[in-house]
Design a protein around this motif. Sequence first.
Motif, short mmCIF file in Angstrom:
data_model
loop_
_atom_site.label_atom_id
_atom_site.label_comp_id
_atom_site.label_asym_id
_atom_site.label_seq_id
_atom_site.Cartn_x
_atom_site.Cartn_y
_atom_site.Cartn_z
N TYR A 233 -1.66 10.59 -25.74
CA TYR A 233 -2.89 11.01 -25.03
C TYR A 233 -3.05 10.29 -23.71
N THR B 181 -13.19 11.79 -33.92
CA THR B 181 -12.43 10.58 -34.21
C THR B 181 -13.33 9.36 -34.35
N ARG C 237 -8.28 4.62 -22.39
CA ARG C 237 -8.45 5.43 -23.59
C ARG C 237 -9.56 6.47 -23.44
N GLY D 25 4.53 6.13 -31.82
CA GLY D 25 3.87 4.92 -31.35
C GLY D 25 2.68 4.49 -32.19
N PHE E 234 5.88 1.02 -37.85
CA PHE E 234 6.33 0.00 -38.80
C PHE E 234 7.33 0.58 -39.81
N VAL F 242 4.00 -6.27 -34.20
CA VAL F 242 2.54 -6.41 -34.33
C VAL F 242 1.97 -6.71 -32.95
N ARG G 144 -7.67 -1.92 -39.10
CA ARG G 144 -7.78 -0.47 -39.21
C ARG G 144 -7.86 -0.12 -40.70
N ASN H 291 -0.47 -6.36 -26.35
CA ASN H 291 -1.27 -5.19 -26.70
C ASN H 291 -1.59 -4.38 -25.44
O1 UGA Z 1 -8.60 6.73 -36.14
C1 UGA Z 1 -8.83 7.08 -35.01
O2 UGA Z 1 -9.92 7.50 -34.67
C2 UGA Z 1 -7.76 6.99 -33.97
O3 UGA Z 1 -6.75 6.20 -34.51
C3 UGA Z 1 -5.57 6.05 -33.78
O4 UGA Z 1 -5.76 5.13 -32.70
P1 UGA Z 1 -5.37 3.59 -32.98
O5 UGA Z 1 -6.14 3.06 -34.13
O6 UGA Z 1 -5.43 2.82 -31.73
O7 UGA Z 1 -3.89 3.81 -33.50
P2 UGA Z 1 -2.53 3.04 -33.42
O8 UGA Z 1 -1.82 3.32 -32.15
O9 UGA Z 1 -1.84 3.37 -34.67
O10 UGA Z 1 -2.93 1.49 -33.39
C4 UGA Z 1 -3.55 0.83 -34.47
C5 UGA Z 1 -3.42 -0.66 -34.28
O11 UGA Z 1 -2.08 -1.02 -34.47
C6 UGA Z 1 -1.62 -1.83 -33.43
N1 UGA Z 1 -0.17 -1.57 -33.27
C7 UGA Z 1 0.28 -0.35 -32.88
C8 UGA Z 1 1.63 -0.11 -32.80
C9 UGA Z 1 2.55 -1.14 -33.11
O12 UGA Z 1 3.79 -0.99 -33.07
N2 UGA Z 1 2.04 -2.33 -33.51
C10 UGA Z 1 0.72 -2.57 -33.61
O13 UGA Z 1 0.32 -3.68 -33.98
C11 UGA Z 1 -2.47 -1.46 -32.22
O14 UGA Z 1 -2.58 -2.54 -31.33
C12 UGA Z 1 -3.80 -1.15 -32.88
O15 UGA Z 1 -4.56 -2.33 -33.01
C13 UGA Z 1 -5.09 7.44 -33.47
O16 UGA Z 1 -3.85 7.45 -32.91
C14 UGA Z 1 -6.09 8.24 -32.72
O17 UGA Z 1 -5.67 9.54 -32.46
C15 UGA Z 1 -7.26 8.35 -33.63
O18 UGA Z 1 -8.27 9.10 -33.06
#
Ligand code: UGA
Length: 314
Positions: free
Chosen positions: A81, A115, A141, A184, A190, A202, A210, A266
């Motif tokens: 996005y 979301t 974002r 991603g 993971f 991480v 989450r 991050n």
């Molecule tokens: O639930 C939601 O409302 C939103 O959740 C996600 O957004 P986000 O939680 O940022 O998703 P991720 O990219 O999976 O990240 C989650 C966490 O994991 C962390 N992360 C991500 C990728 C990685 O390799 N390692 C890692 O630690 C990120 O920093 C973040 O804190 C979705 O991708 C959105 O489309 C959705 O709307």
Amino acid sequence: MRILVTGGAGFIGSHLVDKLMENEKNEVIVVDNYFTGSKDNVSQWIGHPRFELIRHDVTEPLLIEVDQIYHLACPASPIFYKYNPVKTIKTNVIGTLNMLGLAKRVGARILLTSTSEVYGDPLVHPQDESYWGNVNPIGVRSCYDEGKRVAETLMFDYHRQHGIEIRIARIFNTYGPRMNIDDGRVVSNFIAQAIRDEPLTVQLPGTQTRSFCYVSDMVDGLIRLMEGDNTGPINIGNPGEFTMLELAETVKETINSDVKIVTVENTPDDPRQRKPDITKAKELLGWEPKVKLREGLPLMEEDFRKRLGILRKN
Ligand SMILES: O=C(O)[C@H]1O[C@H](OP(=O)(O)OP(=O)(O)OC[C@H]2O[C@@H](n3ccc(=O)[nH]c3=O)[C@H](O)[C@@H]2O)[C@H](O)[C@@H](O)[C@@H]1O
Ligand SMILES: NC(=O)c1ccc[n+]([C@@H]2O[C@H](COP(=O)([O-])OP(=O)(O)OC[C@H]3O[C@@H](n4cnc5c(N)ncnc54)[C@H](O)[C@@H]3O)[C@@H](O)[C@H]2O)c1
């Protein structure tokens, strides 16, 4: 019932289509521009007499006759996005406007997949639907979270002004088979990393949290919301809350105990904590998630191994 699923070739959309197709009274039409989705996700239905697949971008008007609209079209992974933010906001705003116009013309009920990002970096924990959020309007974002906030506004304006039947789901992080392997998002990253023997990345600080909902639970919640009498918004997600370090440890234990866990930079505006209050979903939809993270991860691992062509050692 003729049902339109926008974004139906994507991750959640294709599982929703599978469930809707189980009912022999349903005809399902999928509209998708294949930006993050793929025909492979719905290949089992191509040629089925109750199924139709249309390549179409929801930012353009669509003229068809349907009874219900599940409006999912929108890239969901932050890397996708953010790749073309102007297109993302057009998809959320113009795309939702077009689908509401369609709903109005044909008198269809419409459900929007909003979301948990509408809560931004929340100052209230856990988040219930009455919380208005803490969102940066000009950040990287914003195309997504402000886009979905406008989409919610449009839904309610069409409801109040034109009497359209609306449903709004606020989805919290969802995972499961068919996620893009390199999209991603944290669970897909993971799992792919663990299978490929690569370190689990991480993102700092690693204490951000989450809550992860398995896709079959999500689909069940969306259908209950569509079929029920409540407009929402209603949170649909799994309240089990994990830090990203805990998630990495869980993936390591479940999938590959030899894998390393590393920390990496991050991205800006990453929400620090996120957990749904699902009281409303329980009371109004009789819904709560059934699949625990430790049960869902192996199901996703199996799908990823098949697609990556990497068998389990021993
Ligand atoms: O639930 C939601 O409302 C939103 O959740 C996600 O957004 P986000 O939680 O940022 O998703 P991720 O990219 O999976 O990240 C989650 C966490 O994991 C962390 N992360 C991500 C990728 C990685 O390799 N390692 C890692 O630690 C990120 O920093 C973040 O804190 C979705 O991708 C959105 O489309 C959705 O709307
Ligand atoms: N998966 C999650 O954790 C999560 C969390 C909150 C909200 N959501 C929402 O749920 C919906 C589905 O998410 P997903 O995880 O299945 O994502 P996904 O990226 O797999 O699916 C989105 C689908 O929409 C299609 N699409 C994108 N832009 C389009 C456009 N302009 N016209 C037509 N089709 C378009 C894509 O090609 C894809 O098939 C999205 O609206 C997303 O914002 C998902």
